[in-house]
Design an enzyme around this catalytic site. Structure first.
Site, PDB file in Angstrom:
ATOM      1  N   TYR A 182       0.642  -1.254   0.045  1.00  0.00           N
ATOM      2  CA  TYR A 182       0.057   0.133  -0.018  1.00  0.00           C
ATOM      3  C   TYR A 182       0.872   1.375  -0.125  1.00  0.00           C
ATOM      4  O   TYR A 182       0.588   2.353  -0.530  1.00  0.00           O
ATOM      5  CB  TYR A 182      -0.830  -0.172   1.319  1.00  0.00           C
TER       6      TYR A 182
ATOM      7  N   HIS B  30      -0.427 -11.505   1.586  1.00  0.00           N
ATOM      8  CA  HIS B  30      -1.164 -10.769   0.897  1.00  0.00           C
ATOM      9  C   HIS B  30      -2.024 -11.657  -0.289  1.00  0.00           C
ATOM     10  O   HIS B  30      -2.971 -11.409  -0.436  1.00  0.00           O
ATOM     11  CB  HIS B  30      -0.572  -9.605   0.349  1.00  0.00           C
TER      12      HIS B  30
END
Length: 285
Positions: A59, A117
């Protein structure tokens, strides 16, 4: 490390294989916020009582979140922080290095939940799970788990190292069923965290959901969140940059849907996947 208490207004789920660690059922998703916007959003959320913050190495906002936590005045032990390793680092060395780098950016000694992830088809699943287990043993993560896993891969992971999977995070909303995953997670007491829980705004435009919202004097997004949060062992992490949206999401905790509402939601299509990158796994496997 003591288990972090949730905000009094937000109920929590106990994570298995994690010494009683509790995860607030409603958290703040932070993708794709960054910079000053992200810092303001986290500061606002913490001020309102949020205690579950979700981020990831990919991110690019961990440093912003770390700065917001450091300046918030909220004791560290009250905040549940989730971060993730990207799919290009799925070796024991890469996982360890990614976790250490995330913690430096977050200014934290440990993550409360550290997740893979995205899976990769050529990863050594046993080695990945072993690396997650060692993060817990060494105090770098209080709990670990997996994101974006199809049912078959989750079953294999639980056969190899159930203690490495304390939580599963996947896309889940009114238009996408996760019944197959929930059939695996619920009997084992494993919480499932829903990302994109308001279907990237699609709930706001849906006539059926709008009718339910009008009936209850709320927004369609609150209906979507309430539908998830009423479910056993389900948490949600809507992204909310503004204080107004953060307050609205908190209010969804008190919304009670009736049988008519649930029947209308059940009639909606349940095969609309909104996050499906080229490197995604075979969801049916």
């Amino acid at each position: 490390m003591a288990a972090a208490p949730p905000s009094p207004a937000i109920p929590a789920l106990v994570l298995p294989h994690a010494a009683g660690v509790r995860m607030p059922r409603l958290g703040l998703g932070t993708w794709p916020m960054a910079g000053a916007e992200c810092r303001r959003a986290v500061e606002s959320a913490l001020g309102l009582g949020y205690r579950h913050l979700d981020t990831a190495a990919m991110y690019g906002n961990e440093a912003d979140i770390g700065a917001a936590i450091a300046g918030s005045g909220v004791p560290r032990e009250e905040i549940f922080v989730v971060t993730k390793v990207w799919y290009d680092r799925l070796t024991p060395e890469g996982i360890r290095a990614s976790c250490a780098a995330s913690l430096r950016r977050l200014r934290l000694a440990h993550a409360d939940l550290f997740l893979v992830h995205w899976p990769r088809p050529d990863m050594d699943l046993a080695a990945v799970l072993g690396a997650l287990r060692r993060l817990k043993e060494d105090g770098l993560a209080r709990a670990t788990g997996l994101c974006n896993v199809p049912p078959g891969l989750l079953r294999r992971a639980l056969e190899i190292a159930p203690e490495a999977v304390s939580c599963v995070q996947v896309e889940y909303h009114l238009y996408l069923s996760q019944a197959r995953l929930l059939e695996i997670t619920r009997p084992r007491g494993i919480p499932l965290t829903a990302y994109a829980p308001v279907a990237k705004g699609a709930a706001e435009r849906d006539p059926a959901v709008r009718r339910i919202a009008t009936k209850h004097g709320c927004t369609p997004s609150q209906v979507a969140l309430a539908w998830l949060l009423r479910q056993d062992l389900v948490a949600a992490i809507p992204k909310a940059a503004s204080e107004a949206h953060q307050r609205a999401n908190l209010a969804a905790l008190a919304l009670r849907l009736d049988a008519e509402d649930l029947a209308a939601i059940a009639a909606l299509p349940k095969d609309r996947r909104l996050v499906d990158p080229s490197f995604a796994p075979d969801w049916e496997s």
